[in-house]
Design a protein around this motif. Structure first.
Motif, PDB file in Angstrom:
ATOM      1  N   ASP A  11       0.867  -1.177   0.000  1.00 16.73           N
ATOM      2  CA  ASP A  11       0.000   0.000   0.000  1.00 16.73           C
ATOM      3  C   ASP A  11       0.903   1.227   0.000  1.00 16.73           C
ATOM      4  O   ASP A  11       1.466   1.598   1.029  1.00 16.73           O
ATOM      5  CB  ASP A  11      -0.919   0.001   1.221  1.00 16.73           C
ATOM      6  CG  ASP A  11      -2.008   1.073   1.145  1.00 16.73           C
ATOM      7  OD1 ASP A  11      -1.786   2.075   0.432  1.00 16.73           O
ATOM      8  OD2 ASP A  11      -3.060   0.908   1.783  1.00 16.73           O
ATOM      9  N   LEU A  12       1.049   1.854  -1.147  1.00 13.40           N
ATOM     10  CA  LEU A  12       1.978   2.978  -1.272  1.00 13.40           C
ATOM     11  C   LEU A  12       1.545   4.174  -0.433  1.00 13.40           C
ATOM     12  O   LEU A  12       2.385   4.955   0.012  1.00 13.40           O
ATOM     13  CB  LEU A  12       2.114   3.378  -2.739  1.00 13.40           C
ATOM     14  CG  LEU A  12       2.870   2.383  -3.629  1.00 13.40           C
ATOM     15  CD1 LEU A  12       2.915   2.877  -5.065  1.00 13.40           C
ATOM     16  CD2 LEU A  12       4.279   2.162  -3.102  1.00 13.40           C
ATOM     17  N   ARG A  13       0.242   4.316  -0.200  1.00 15.33           N
ATOM     18  CA  ARG A  13      -0.222   5.427   0.638  1.00 15.33           C
ATOM     19  C   ARG A  13       0.288   5.252   2.072  1.00 15.33           C
ATOM     20  O   ARG A  13       0.751   6.206   2.699  1.00 15.33           O
ATOM     21  CB  ARG A  13      -1.741   5.497   0.626  1.00 15.33           C
ATOM     22  CG  ARG A  13      -2.328   5.976  -0.692  1.00 15.33           C
ATOM     23  CD  ARG A  13      -3.825   6.186  -0.562  1.00 15.33           C
ATOM     24  NE  ARG A  13      -4.425   6.599  -1.830  1.00 15.33           N
ATOM     25  CZ  ARG A  13      -5.714   6.855  -1.999  1.00 15.33           C
ATOM     26  NH1 ARG A  13      -6.553   6.725  -0.954  1.00 15.33           N
ATOM     27  NH2 ARG A  13      -6.182   7.228  -3.173  1.00 15.33           N
ATOM     28  N   VAL A  14       0.195   4.038   2.567  1.00 17.85           N
ATOM     29  CA  VAL A  14       0.702   3.758   3.914  1.00 17.85           C
ATOM     30  C   VAL A  14       2.208   3.961   3.963  1.00 17.85           C
ATOM     31  O   VAL A  14       2.755   4.527   4.922  1.00 17.85           O
ATOM     32  CB  VAL A  14       0.327   2.334   4.352  1.00 17.85           C
ATOM     33  CG1 VAL A  14       1.100   1.934   5.605  1.00 17.85           C
ATOM     34  CG2 VAL A  14      -1.166   2.231   4.594  1.00 17.85           C
ATOM     35  N   LEU A  15       2.903   3.497   2.928  1.00 16.87           N
ATOM     36  CA  LEU A  15       4.356   3.633   2.892  1.00 16.87           C
ATOM     37  C   LEU A  15       4.764   5.098   2.906  1.00 16.87           C
ATOM     38  O   LEU A  15       5.681   5.490   3.645  1.00 16.87           O
ATOM     39  CB  LEU A  15       4.910   2.938   1.649  1.00 16.87           C
ATOM     40  CG  LEU A  15       6.434   2.998   1.466  1.00 16.87           C
ATOM     41  CD1 LEU A  15       7.134   2.302   2.628  1.00 16.87           C
ATOM     42  CD2 LEU A  15       6.839   2.362   0.144  1.00 16.87           C
ATOM     43  N   ARG A  16       4.097   5.920   2.105  1.00 23.90           N
ATOM     44  CA  ARG A  16       4.429   7.356   2.076  1.00 23.90           C
ATOM     45  C   ARG A  16       4.128   8.006   3.418  1.00 23.90           C
ATOM     46  O   ARG A  16       4.901   8.832   3.918  1.00 23.90           O
ATOM     47  CB  ARG A  16       3.643   8.043   0.962  1.00 23.90           C
ATOM     48  CG  ARG A  16       4.020   7.597  -0.443  1.00 23.90           C
ATOM     49  CD  ARG A  16       3.362   8.475  -1.483  1.00 23.90           C
ATOM     50  NE  ARG A  16       3.462   7.902  -2.818  1.00 23.90           N
ATOM     51  CZ  ARG A  16       2.467   7.292  -3.463  1.00 23.90           C
ATOM     52  NH1 ARG A  16       1.267   7.197  -2.877  1.00 23.90           N
ATOM     53  NH2 ARG A  16       2.642   6.798  -4.666  1.00 23.90           N
ATOM     54  N   PHE A  17       2.993   7.626   4.013  1.00 19.12           N
ATOM     55  CA  PHE A  17       2.633   8.199   5.315  1.00 19.12           C
ATOM     56  C   PHE A  17       3.655   7.808   6.376  1.00 19.12           C
ATOM     57  O   PHE A  17       4.089   8.648   7.176  1.00 19.12           O
ATOM     58  CB  PHE A  17       1.239   7.713   5.725  1.00 19.12           C
ATOM     59  CG  PHE A  17       0.802   8.213   7.076  1.00 19.12           C
ATOM     60  CD1 PHE A  17       0.212   9.464   7.203  1.00 19.12           C
ATOM     61  CD2 PHE A  17       0.983   7.452   8.221  1.00 19.12           C
ATOM     62  CE1 PHE A  17      -0.194   9.936   8.452  1.00 19.12           C
ATOM     63  CE2 PHE A  17       0.589   7.911   9.463  1.00 19.12           C
ATOM     64  CZ  PHE A  17      -0.007   9.159   9.573  1.00 19.12           C
ATOM     65  N   ALA A  18       4.067   6.533   6.373  1.00 16.71           N
ATOM     66  CA  ALA A  18       5.038   6.063   7.360  1.00 16.71           C
ATOM     67  C   ALA A  18       6.382   6.750   7.173  1.00 16.71           C
ATOM     68  O   ALA A  18       7.053   7.109   8.157  1.00 16.71           O
ATOM     69  CB  ALA A  18       5.196   4.549   7.261  1.00 16.71           C
ATOM     70  N   ALA A  19       6.806   6.944   5.926  1.00 14.76           N
ATOM     71  CA  ALA A  19       8.078   7.626   5.656  1.00 14.76           C
ATOM     72  C   ALA A  19       8.009   9.083   6.118  1.00 14.76           C
ATOM     73  O   ALA A  19       8.957   9.595   6.728  1.00 14.76           O
ATOM     74  CB  ALA A  19       8.405   7.549   4.169  1.00 14.76           C
ATOM     75  N   ALA A  20       6.890   9.751   5.828  1.00 17.62           N
ATOM     76  CA  ALA A  20       6.732  11.143   6.266  1.00 17.62           C
ATOM     77  C   ALA A  20       6.693  11.229   7.786  1.00 17.62           C
ATOM     78  O   ALA A  20       7.264  12.154   8.389  1.00 17.62           O
ATOM     79  CB  ALA A  20       5.453  11.726   5.665  1.00 17.62           C
ATOM     80  N   TYR A  21       6.032  10.262   8.408  1.00 15.00           N
ATOM     81  CA  TYR A  21       5.957  10.239   9.870  1.00 15.00           C
ATOM     82  C   TYR A  21       7.338  10.060  10.485  1.00 15.00           C
ATOM     83  O   TYR A  21       7.697  10.745  11.454  1.00 15.00           O
ATOM     84  CB  TYR A  21       5.033   9.106  10.304  1.00 15.00           C
ATOM     85  CG  TYR A  21       4.833   9.000  11.802  1.00 15.00           C
ATOM     86  CD1 TYR A  21       3.927   9.831  12.457  1.00 15.00           C
ATOM     87  CD2 TYR A  21       5.534   8.066  12.558  1.00 15.00           C
ATOM     88  CE1 TYR A  21       3.730   9.735  13.824  1.00 15.00           C
ATOM     89  CE2 TYR A  21       5.344   7.965  13.928  1.00 15.00           C
ATOM     90  CZ  TYR A  21       4.439   8.801  14.550  1.00 15.00           C
ATOM     91  OH  TYR A  21       4.252   8.707  15.906  1.00 15.00           O
ATOM     92  N   ALA A  22       8.130   9.144   9.923  1.00 16.88           N
ATOM     93  CA  ALA A  22       9.481   8.916  10.440  1.00 16.88           C
ATOM     94  C   ALA A  22      10.336  10.167  10.299  1.00 16.88           C
ATOM     95  O   ALA A  22      11.084  10.535  11.224  1.00 16.88           O
ATOM     96  CB  ALA A  22      10.128   7.740   9.700  1.00 16.88           C
ATOM     97  N   LEU A  23      10.238  10.844   9.163  1.00 18.75           N
ATOM     98  CA  LEU A  23      11.002  12.076   8.955  1.00 18.75           C
ATOM     99  C   LEU A  23      10.552  13.157   9.931  1.00 18.75           C
ATOM    100  O   LEU A  23      11.386  13.877  10.514  1.00 18.75           O
ATOM    101  CB  LEU A  23      10.834  12.551   7.509  1.00 18.75           C
ATOM    102  CG  LEU A  23      11.555  13.856   7.140  1.00 18.75           C
ATOM    103  CD1 LEU A  23      13.070  13.716   7.322  1.00 18.75           C
ATOM    104  CD2 LEU A  23      11.220  14.257   5.700  1.00 18.75           C
ATOM    105  N   PHE A  24       9.239  13.274  10.124  1.00 14.10           N
ATOM    106  CA  PHE A  24       8.690  14.263  11.048  1.00 14.10           C
ATOM    107  C   PHE A  24       9.186  14.000  12.466  1.00 14.10           C
ATOM    108  O   PHE A  24       9.615  14.920  13.180  1.00 14.10           O
ATOM    109  CB  PHE A  24       7.163  14.196  10.976  1.00 14.10           C
ATOM    110  CG  PHE A  24       6.460  15.206  11.833  1.00 14.10           C
ATOM    111  CD1 PHE A  24       6.592  16.567  11.588  1.00 14.10           C
ATOM    112  CD2 PHE A  24       5.644  14.800  12.884  1.00 14.10           C
ATOM    113  CE1 PHE A  24       5.928  17.506  12.374  1.00 14.10           C
ATOM    114  CE2 PHE A  24       4.977  15.724  13.668  1.00 14.10           C
ATOM    115  CZ  PHE A  24       5.135  17.084  13.410  1.00 14.10           C
TER     116      PHE A  24
END
Length: 604
Positions: A11-24
């Motif tokens: 699920d690319l949406r979840v992957l992008r959200f998780a990556a943004a969350y980790a960066l944040f």
């Protein structure tokens, strides 16, 4: 690598959200940097990695945590500390210590450790989504990830150097492999069981308490028929993967006598000193009651908790009517959460928020499922369900946002500025462990003494300060012009009545054994120190007070205030926007009660 890529891209949406969350989270983790020490209570960086490595690898020595994560941080941060070792004037212990404790080196190690926690928290979110897809559907998984990201406790630990986010990631990966077996063939079942064993072993080798959420899931995987495999075959694959992985990663194979010493430490002093409930039915009831009362501040507000709990109860009810594998999968996350509660939090008789973090993280799956079902049930023209779902998610936001503000407006920042402006040429006295202390190494022209009753040679030194032995009440005789009082440290000397199955922990009884120290710190919290007057104190940030009723006090050092006393006759009170000086009586509440810095020996 192809399998990992496919798993991440489910699920690319979840992957992008998780990556943004980790960066944040990584960006937010800089709240206590730069510095020679960190403000993450029980954090394993920057300095503790050296003690963790040494004690885990020295025969017969014991350390509170296993070897694995210390080793990972040490390897990733080796450019920083190896450069310091090479640049040291000589290799005598004092010279090496001075080089390693320098602000740039320690800051670099902290950055590595916090980046690692942030990345692992992102992977934990991806794993949680994968678990939720296997149990329910993709829509539920997306809402679950959003709920987990806004879990208050997870928001804190995802950007700290504590081991909670790392071990939670390994637990989630192991649970994900357990539920991935539902449609697998024989070869896939074998692969999943092997990886489940590896991930479970790495979780326990990161932090011992990972056994609690893992144990019921591992038993479920072993006793559930899969692709015609036998029970003994499943046990064999799991054990052959888990046993050697744990032996190496935990350091048990490298230091068996140290492993035995650590086992005695975990089941003895590390547990006994910090228990806050009696080993009776009344104590168990009090423990459960305190946790139930505190969960809205640990995880999400009550409406969100109610929705998630209702969904979990529905899944349990369906299981009674339909016990085939797909329906049984829906309670696997609940089994992991209840295992964490029953096999650890209640077993060690504690009500700290980090002790039920895995439970809250897995409950996000049921929150996501309930929101998804509500949206699917509502007719397309009905706007009530979408609005209710968005309102439910909006309820989760204030606490994590208030935590961000609380950390970035921490009282130690303006306190350091105040000292730079008012303490030049004066003697400043402070008390307590490093986790409470401002970064006095940034000050110039100020003499700082850290006064404790322990011998200076046994302490983890505060860079920029002199380590002094003595009683706090002797400040005037030592010529202290300014006294710094950390509320987080001073509150250990406040006596709270123990009733209804609760008891005063041994560490607190030891702190209050000295009537002299107890009287000094109780008076300081009341604004009175003989021969001194209150000149400065921190106040609750207006932004935090708008979002939250009170300062968010997390893990014994975050969200606490400071008092500054001076011998000058004409003192002034400077109101800052950092944190709050709350009434000492609030520390007795289970939502607010946290162990002090030497709780580094507190977690069984």
């Amino acid at each position: 690598m192809n399998r990992i890529s496919a798993w991440l891209r489910n699920d690319l949406r979840v992957l992008r959200f998780a990556a943004a969350y980790a960066l944040f989270q990584f960006v937010l983790s800089f709240w206590d940097l730069p510095g020679s020490h960190g403000w993450d209570n029980d954090g394993v960086a920057p300095r503790d990695i050296f003690g963790g490595l040494a004690n885990n690898l020295t025969p017969g020595h014991a350390h509170r945590y296993p070897l694995f994560h210390y080793l990972v941080i040490a390897i990733l941060s080796c450019p920083a500390w190896l450069t310091a070792v090479i640049a040291s004037p000589d290799w005598h212990m004092e010279s090496l210590k001075a080089s390693l404790l320098a602000v740039p080196v320690m800051t670099a190690v902290s950055i590595v450790a916090k980046a690692l926690s942030a990345v692992m928290s992102g992977v934990a979110l991806v794993a949680l989504a994968s678990i939720c897809r296997a149990c329910f559907d993709q829509g539920s998984a997306r809402w679950a990830v959003f709920a987990a990201a806004l879990n208050f406790s997870f928001s804190y630990y995802a950007r700290s150097t504590n081991l909670d986010a790392p071990y939670l990631m390994w637990v989630c990966l192991a649970v994900d492999r357990a539920v991935a077996n539902k449609d697998a063939g024989l070869t896939q079942v074998r692969s999943h069981l092997i990886w489940m064993g590896v991930f479970a072993a790495l979780g326990v080798a990161t932090k011992d308490q990972a056994y609690a959420p893992l144990l019921p899931v591992l038993l479920w995987a072993l006793f559930t028929p899969m692709a015609g495999t036998t029970f003994l075959a499943r046990c064999r694959w799991l054990c052959l993967a888990a046993a050697p992985t744990y032996a190496l990663a935990s350091g048990a194979a490298l230091n068996p006598t140290g492993f035995l010493a650590r086992s005695r430490l975990l089941t003895g002093p590390n547990n006994d000193q910090w228990q806050t409930y009696e080993a009776t039915l009344t104590g168990l009831q009090a423990n459960v009651a305190d946790l139930a009362t505190a969960l809205p501040s640990f995880w999400w507000p009550t409406p969100v908790l109610a929705v998630g709990t209702l969904a979990a109860v529905v899944c349990l009810g369906r299981l009674r009517r339909d016990r085939h594998l797909p329906q049984a999968l829906t309670i696997v996350p609940l089994m992991a959460g209840l295992g964490n509660l029953v096999l650890f939090a209640l077993l060690v008789r504690r009500s700290d928020h980090r002790f039920v973090l895995p439970f809250g993280f897995f409950m996000a799956i049921y929150v996501g499922y309930s929101v998804r079902r509500a949206l699917a049930w509502a007719p397309t023209q009905n706007w009530i369900a979408p609005v209710a779902a968005c309102a439910l998610m909006a309820l989760m936001l204030p606490s994590p946002l208030a935590l961000v503000i609380t950390q970035w407006t921490d009282a130690r920042h303006p306190l350091t500025d105040w000292l730079a402006a008012h303490a030049r040429g004066r003697v400043v006295e402070t008390y307590g462990g490093l986790v409470y202390q401002p970064h006095v190494e940034r000050l110039t022209g100020v003499t700082v003494n850290r006064v404790e009753t322990s011998q200076p040679r046994l302490r983890n030194p505060l860079l920029g300060a002199n380590e002094v032995w003595g009683e706090p009440s002797g400040a005037a005789a030592r010529g202290a012009d300014i006294i710094l009082i950390s509320q987080a440290y001073a509150e250990r000397f406040i006596e709270h009545p123990s009733a209804h199955g609760r008891r005063r922990p041994a560490w607190q009884a030891e702190a209050q054994a000295s009537s002299q120290r107890t009287a000094f710190f109780r008076g300081a919290l009341a604004g009175t120190v003989p021969g001194y007057q209150l000149a400065w104190q921190s106040r609750l940030s207006p932004a935090v007070s708008t979002l939250h009723a009170q300062a968010l006090r997390v893990h014994g050092s975050t969200g606490y205030g400071w008092l500054v006393f001076t011998r000058e006759k004409a003192g002034s009170t400077i109101n800052t926007t950092s944190t709050a000086i709350n009434s000492p009586t609030t520390a007795d509440h289970p939502k607010l009660r946290s162990a002090p810095e030497n709780a580094i020996s507190s977690e069984p």
